[in-house]
Design an enzyme around this catalytic site. Structure first.
Site, PDB file in Angstrom:
ATOM      1  N   ASN A  75     -30.795  34.893 -31.623  1.00 24.00           N
ATOM      2  CA  ASN A  75     -31.043  36.323 -31.498  1.00 24.00           C
ATOM      3  C   ASN A  75     -31.898  36.684 -30.288  1.00 24.00           C
ATOM      4  OD1 ASN A  75     -31.570  39.171 -32.584  1.00 24.00           O
ATOM      5  ND2 ASN A  75     -33.638  38.284 -32.546  1.00 24.00           N
ATOM      6  N   SER A 127     -24.223  41.676 -26.304  1.00 22.85           N
ATOM      7  CA  SER A 127     -24.567  43.096 -26.174  1.00 22.85           C
ATOM      8  C   SER A 127     -23.399  43.846 -25.577  1.00 22.85           C
ATOM      9  CB  SER A 127     -25.793  43.259 -25.272  1.00 22.85           C
ATOM     10  OG  SER A 127     -25.972  44.622 -24.957  1.00 22.85           O
ATOM     11  N   TYR A 139     -28.865  40.814 -16.902  1.00 23.68           N
ATOM     12  CA  TYR A 139     -28.841  40.758 -18.375  1.00 23.68           C
ATOM     13  C   TYR A 139     -27.399  40.734 -18.874  1.00 23.68           C
ATOM     14  CZ  TYR A 139     -29.555  42.643 -23.159  1.00 23.68           C
ATOM     15  OH  TYR A 139     -29.551  42.859 -24.516  1.00 23.68           O
ATOM     16  N   LYS A 143     -25.424  37.926 -21.013  1.00 18.36           N
ATOM     17  CA  LYS A 143     -24.831  38.243 -22.324  1.00 18.36           C
ATOM     18  C   LYS A 143     -23.315  37.990 -22.332  1.00 18.36           C
ATOM     19  CE  LYS A 143     -28.267  39.451 -24.974  1.00 18.36           C
ATOM     20  NZ  LYS A 143     -28.606  38.570 -26.114  1.00 18.36           N
TER      21      LYS A 143
HETATM   22  N1  LIG Z   1     -32.151  46.450 -29.425  1.00 19.37           N
HETATM   23  C1  LIG Z   1     -30.936  46.761 -28.972  1.00 19.37           C
HETATM   24  O1  LIG Z   1     -30.574  47.937 -28.818  1.00 19.37           O
HETATM   25  C2  LIG Z   1     -29.946  45.673 -28.647  1.00 19.37           C
HETATM   26  C3  LIG Z   1     -28.653  46.013 -28.281  1.00 19.37           C
HETATM   27  C4  LIG Z   1     -27.739  44.997 -28.004  1.00 19.37           C
HETATM   28  C5  LIG Z   1     -28.119  43.681 -28.077  1.00 19.37           C
HETATM   29  N2  LIG Z   1     -29.392  43.377 -28.404  1.00 19.37           N
HETATM   30  C6  LIG Z   1     -29.770  41.962 -28.472  1.00 19.37           C
HETATM   31  O2  LIG Z   1     -30.251  41.706 -29.764  1.00 19.37           O
HETATM   32  C7  LIG Z   1     -31.250  40.726 -29.716  1.00 19.37           C
HETATM   33  C8  LIG Z   1     -32.525  41.216 -30.385  1.00 19.37           C
HETATM   34  O3  LIG Z   1     -32.981  42.378 -29.705  1.00 19.37           O
HETATM   35  P1  LIG Z   1     -34.187  43.257 -30.291  1.00 19.37           P
HETATM   36  O4  LIG Z   1     -34.117  44.581 -29.571  1.00 19.37           O
HETATM   37  O5  LIG Z   1     -34.169  43.238 -31.778  1.00 19.37           O
HETATM   38  O6  LIG Z   1     -35.468  42.465 -29.729  1.00 19.37           O
HETATM   39  P2  LIG Z   1     -37.019  42.822 -29.932  1.00 19.37           P
HETATM   40  O7  LIG Z   1     -37.201  43.912 -30.920  1.00 19.37           O
HETATM   41  O8  LIG Z   1     -37.569  43.038 -28.544  1.00 19.37           O
HETATM   42  O9  LIG Z   1     -37.570  41.472 -30.551  1.00 19.37           O
HETATM   43  C9  LIG Z   1     -37.638  40.360 -29.759  1.00 19.37           C
HETATM   44  C10 LIG Z   1     -38.013  39.169 -30.637  1.00 19.37           C
HETATM   45  O10 LIG Z   1     -38.017  38.017 -29.816  1.00 19.37           O
HETATM   46  C11 LIG Z   1     -39.317  37.440 -29.812  1.00 19.37           C
HETATM   47  N3  LIG Z   1     -39.571  36.933 -28.465  1.00 19.37           N
HETATM   48  C12 LIG Z   1     -39.642  37.617 -27.308  1.00 19.37           C
HETATM   49  N4  LIG Z   1     -39.914  36.794 -26.280  1.00 19.37           N
HETATM   50  C13 LIG Z   1     -40.006  35.548 -26.822  1.00 19.37           C
HETATM   51  C14 LIG Z   1     -40.278  34.261 -26.289  1.00 19.37           C
HETATM   52  N5  LIG Z   1     -40.519  34.081 -24.975  1.00 19.37           N
HETATM   53  N6  LIG Z   1     -40.291  33.207 -27.110  1.00 19.37           N
HETATM   54  C15 LIG Z   1     -40.084  33.363 -28.444  1.00 19.37           C
HETATM   55  N7  LIG Z   1     -39.809  34.556 -29.007  1.00 19.37           N
HETATM   56  C16 LIG Z   1     -39.785  35.626 -28.207  1.00 19.37           C
HETATM   57  C17 LIG Z   1     -40.266  38.563 -30.205  1.00 19.37           C
HETATM   58  O11 LIG Z   1     -41.443  38.075 -30.837  1.00 19.37           O
HETATM   59  P3  LIG Z   1     -42.795  37.760 -30.010  1.00 19.37           P
HETATM   60  O12 LIG Z   1     -43.071  38.938 -29.145  1.00 19.37           O
HETATM   61  O13 LIG Z   1     -43.824  37.500 -31.069  1.00 19.37           O
HETATM   62  O14 LIG Z   1     -42.501  36.514 -29.221  1.00 19.37           O
HETATM   63  C18 LIG Z   1     -39.410  39.290 -31.234  1.00 19.37           C
HETATM   64  O15 LIG Z   1     -39.454  38.649 -32.471  1.00 19.37           O
HETATM   65  C19 LIG Z   1     -31.417  40.351 -28.233  1.00 19.37           C
HETATM   66  O16 LIG Z   1     -30.615  39.249 -27.918  1.00 19.37           O
HETATM   67  C20 LIG Z   1     -30.898  41.569 -27.527  1.00 19.37           C
HETATM   68  O17 LIG Z   1     -30.440  41.259 -26.229  1.00 19.37           O
HETATM   69  C21 LIG Z   1     -30.317  44.331 -28.691  1.00 19.37           C
END
Ligand SMILES: NC(=O)c1ccc[n+]([C@@H]2O[C@H](COP(=O)([O-])OP(=O)(O)OC[C@H]3O[C@@H](n4cnc5c(N)ncnc54)[C@H](OP(=O)(O)O)[C@@H]3O)[C@@H](O)[C@H]2O)c1
Length: 157
Positions: A75, A127, A139, A143
């Protein structure tokens, strides 16, 4: 049946929601994130910086010895915005490495166990940016590569 899943980037956002959903359905969840002090996490939350290859491999090998994983959700994802004309080549390298290496590492570490037990699931987060969104060149490229990994692994497995 109760299964055990590894989720990267599990402390918040989509990873946290998936962790809660799996735990609610009765499964064991092991989550990875840099932060690990959240006592409300619905499982085991382990601290690791997934951009640190050696540190990540050490944690994954340790977890693989302690748990019998049935699946992994790749993820964690890293976004860096830059319009064409300002794409930094080191940033491009970083986007590819940071978005793809943890997924390859989790799968290669857990795969022997899943094969041995005869059951496994790999879920990779990509994504809609792969269809094109301004400023997301690096990015989106990473992806899109995640989709290629997924299709290739589906054939190989
Ligand atoms: N949000 C969207 O709209 C969206 C849309 C399409 C795809 N996605 C994809 O879905 C996935 C999750 O996105 P999200 O928006 O839910 O992310 P998020 O809310 O930013 O959460 C990121 C998670 O990753 C951890 N993290 C960040 N940097 C890290 C590191 N260096 N090492 C270990 N853990 C790390 C963070 O915890 P810590 O800060 O404690 O490390 C947190 O648990 C990603 O692959 C993203 O590209 C998201």
């Amino acid at each position: 049946m109760k299964r055990t899943f590894l989720i990267t980037g599990a402390s918040k956002g989509i990873g946290r929601a998936l962790s809660e959903r799996l735990a609610r359905d009765g499964h064991n969840v092991v989550g990875l994130a840099r932060s690990s002090g959240d006592t409300t996490f619905p499982g085991t939350l382990v601290s690791v910086d997934l951009t640190d290859r050696e540190g990540t491999q050490a944690v994954l090998s340790d977890l693989d010895a302690r748990f019998e994983f049935d699946g992994v959700v790749n993820n964690v994802g890293f976004v860096q915005l830059s319009p064409l004309g300002s794409i930094d080549l080191d940033g491009l390298d970083r986007a590819m490495r940071d978005n793809l290496a943890p997924a390859v590492q989790t799968v290669q570490t857990l795969l022997p166990g899943m094969r041995k037990r005869g059951w496994g699931r790999i879920v990779n987060l990509s994504s809609l940016v792969v269809l094109g969104v301004a400023q997301r060149s690096t990015y989106a490229a990473a992806k899109a590569a995640m989709i290629s990994l997924t299709r290739t692994w589906a054939l190989e497995l």
